[in-house]
Motif scaffolding. Structure first.
Motif, PDB file in Angstrom:
ATOM      1  N   ASP A   1      37.948 -41.684  -6.174  1.00  0.00           N
ATOM      2  CA  ASP A   1      39.104 -40.875  -6.553  1.00  0.00           C
ATOM      3  C   ASP A   1      38.806 -39.856  -7.649  1.00  0.00           C
ATOM      4  O   ASP A   1      39.680 -39.115  -8.048  1.00  0.00           O
ATOM      5  CB  ASP A   1      40.249 -41.793  -7.010  1.00  0.00           C
ATOM      6  N   SER A   2      37.584 -39.827  -8.153  1.00  0.00           N
ATOM      7  CA  SER A   2      37.228 -38.819  -9.150  1.00  0.00           C
ATOM      8  C   SER A   2      35.756 -38.487  -9.002  1.00  0.00           C
ATOM      9  O   SER A   2      34.981 -39.262  -8.442  1.00  0.00           O
ATOM     10  CB  SER A   2      37.513 -39.318 -10.577  1.00  0.00           C
ATOM     11  N   HIS A   3      35.378 -37.323  -9.485  1.00  0.00           N
ATOM     12  CA  HIS A   3      33.991 -36.904  -9.404  1.00  0.00           C
ATOM     13  C   HIS A   3      33.116 -37.828 -10.252  1.00  0.00           C
ATOM     14  O   HIS A   3      33.530 -38.330 -11.295  1.00  0.00           O
ATOM     15  CB  HIS A   3      33.843 -35.456  -9.848  1.00  0.00           C
TER      16      HIS A   3
ATOM     17  N   LYS B   1      34.981 -37.161  -5.035  1.00  0.00           N
ATOM     18  CA  LYS B   1      36.163 -37.690  -4.348  1.00  0.00           C
ATOM     19  C   LYS B   1      35.907 -37.744  -2.843  1.00  0.00           C
ATOM     20  O   LYS B   1      35.466 -36.768  -2.240  1.00  0.00           O
ATOM     21  CB  LYS B   1      37.384 -36.823  -4.648  1.00  0.00           C
TER      22      LYS B   1
ATOM     23  N   THR C   1      32.206 -40.824  -9.681  1.00  0.00           N
ATOM     24  CA  THR C   1      32.564 -42.242  -9.683  1.00  0.00           C
ATOM     25  C   THR C   1      31.326 -43.045  -9.299  1.00  0.00           C
ATOM     26  O   THR C   1      30.566 -42.650  -8.415  1.00  0.00           O
ATOM     27  CB  THR C   1      33.705 -42.518  -8.697  1.00  0.00           C
TER      28      THR C   1
END
Length: 241
Positions: A172-174, A119, A176
């Motif tokens: 927005d997320s690990h 993130k 990505t």
């Protein structure tokens, strides 16, 4: 194709070959492909239609596939094969950028870069006058802000941002992951301004967030980059793509 349900992205520039597919393919309205093709173009038809668009099908000797791959990019315009995660890798805060092609490999038509990371916040709002960016998310979640519209992108989502599009993005997320095609290749070298070359295959997670604004400012002075504002603020009402 070596297995069922194989999927791959075929990127061709400059365009024209899409007309070949329209001629030899069968249009479908469903999101699910038909069990059987409406028709199958013969090799003779494929060759005849391909000749109209500069596509040839040479008769080459089939050989057993090997596991040989290139760990780096060749210096010239020639075919090459990169296995997963190979290429020219650079890293910064919780993010890794990998060049999959450079102008020398594409006749300066474009370059391709793979981004993966944990993130991260939005980068400053900016636009480009001379080149177009194309974003394809392959894993995770990514927010992308373009001309006042904020979109949540997930696996398989694609955004085309022509020159002049004011944009920014945030992971927005690990883990990505995103594939970017930038054409023409005038922006090649941008990632070297604020990332360091690495032989690692994974970014480091954790630590204090930072953005190399000095490098970003130097890129703005020397490249096709115009910063128009600070990173956008997350809004309450969000449009999900």
């Amino acid at each position: 194709m070596a297995s069922h349900y194989t999927r791959f992205l075929n990127w061709m520039t400059p365009g024209g070959a899409e007309a070949y597919y329209e001629r030899v393919g069968t249009p479908v309205d469903s999101h699910v492909p038909p069990v059987r093709a409406g028709r199958t173009a013969s090799l003779q038809e494929q060759a005849a239609v391909g000749a109209e668009f500069g596509i040839t099908f040479p008769d080459v000797e089939r050989v057993e596939p090997s596991f040989k791959h290139d760990a780096g990019l060749p210096p010239t315009l020639s075919p090459y094969f990169l296995s997963a995660h190979e290429g020219e890798r650079l890293a910064s805060y919780q993010t890794m950028f990998t060049y999959l092609s450079r102008p020398a490999n594409t006749g300066s038509n474009y370059f391709a870069v793979h981004t993966k990371g944990a993130k991260t916040p939005y980068i400053p709002l900016h636009f480009h006058e001379q080149h177009t960016e194309n974003f394809l998310v392959t894993e995770g979640r990514m927010w992308l802000y373009a001309n006042g519209r904020e979109m949540l992108l997930t696996k398989g989502d694609f955004v085309h941002a022509p020159a002049g599009t004011i944009h920014s993005f945030a992971l927005d997320s690990h883990n990505t992951q995103m594939l970017g095609f930038l054409t023409p290749s005038v922006f090649n070298g941008f990632f070297e301004y604020f990332n360091k070359p690495t032989e690692d295959y994974m970014y480091t997670e954790g630590g204090q967030p930072y953005m190399d604004m000095e490098g970003f400012a130097r890129a703005q002075a020397e490249m096709d980059l115009t910063v128009v504002g600070p990173p956008p603020q997350r809004r309450i009402a969000l449009e999900i793509s």
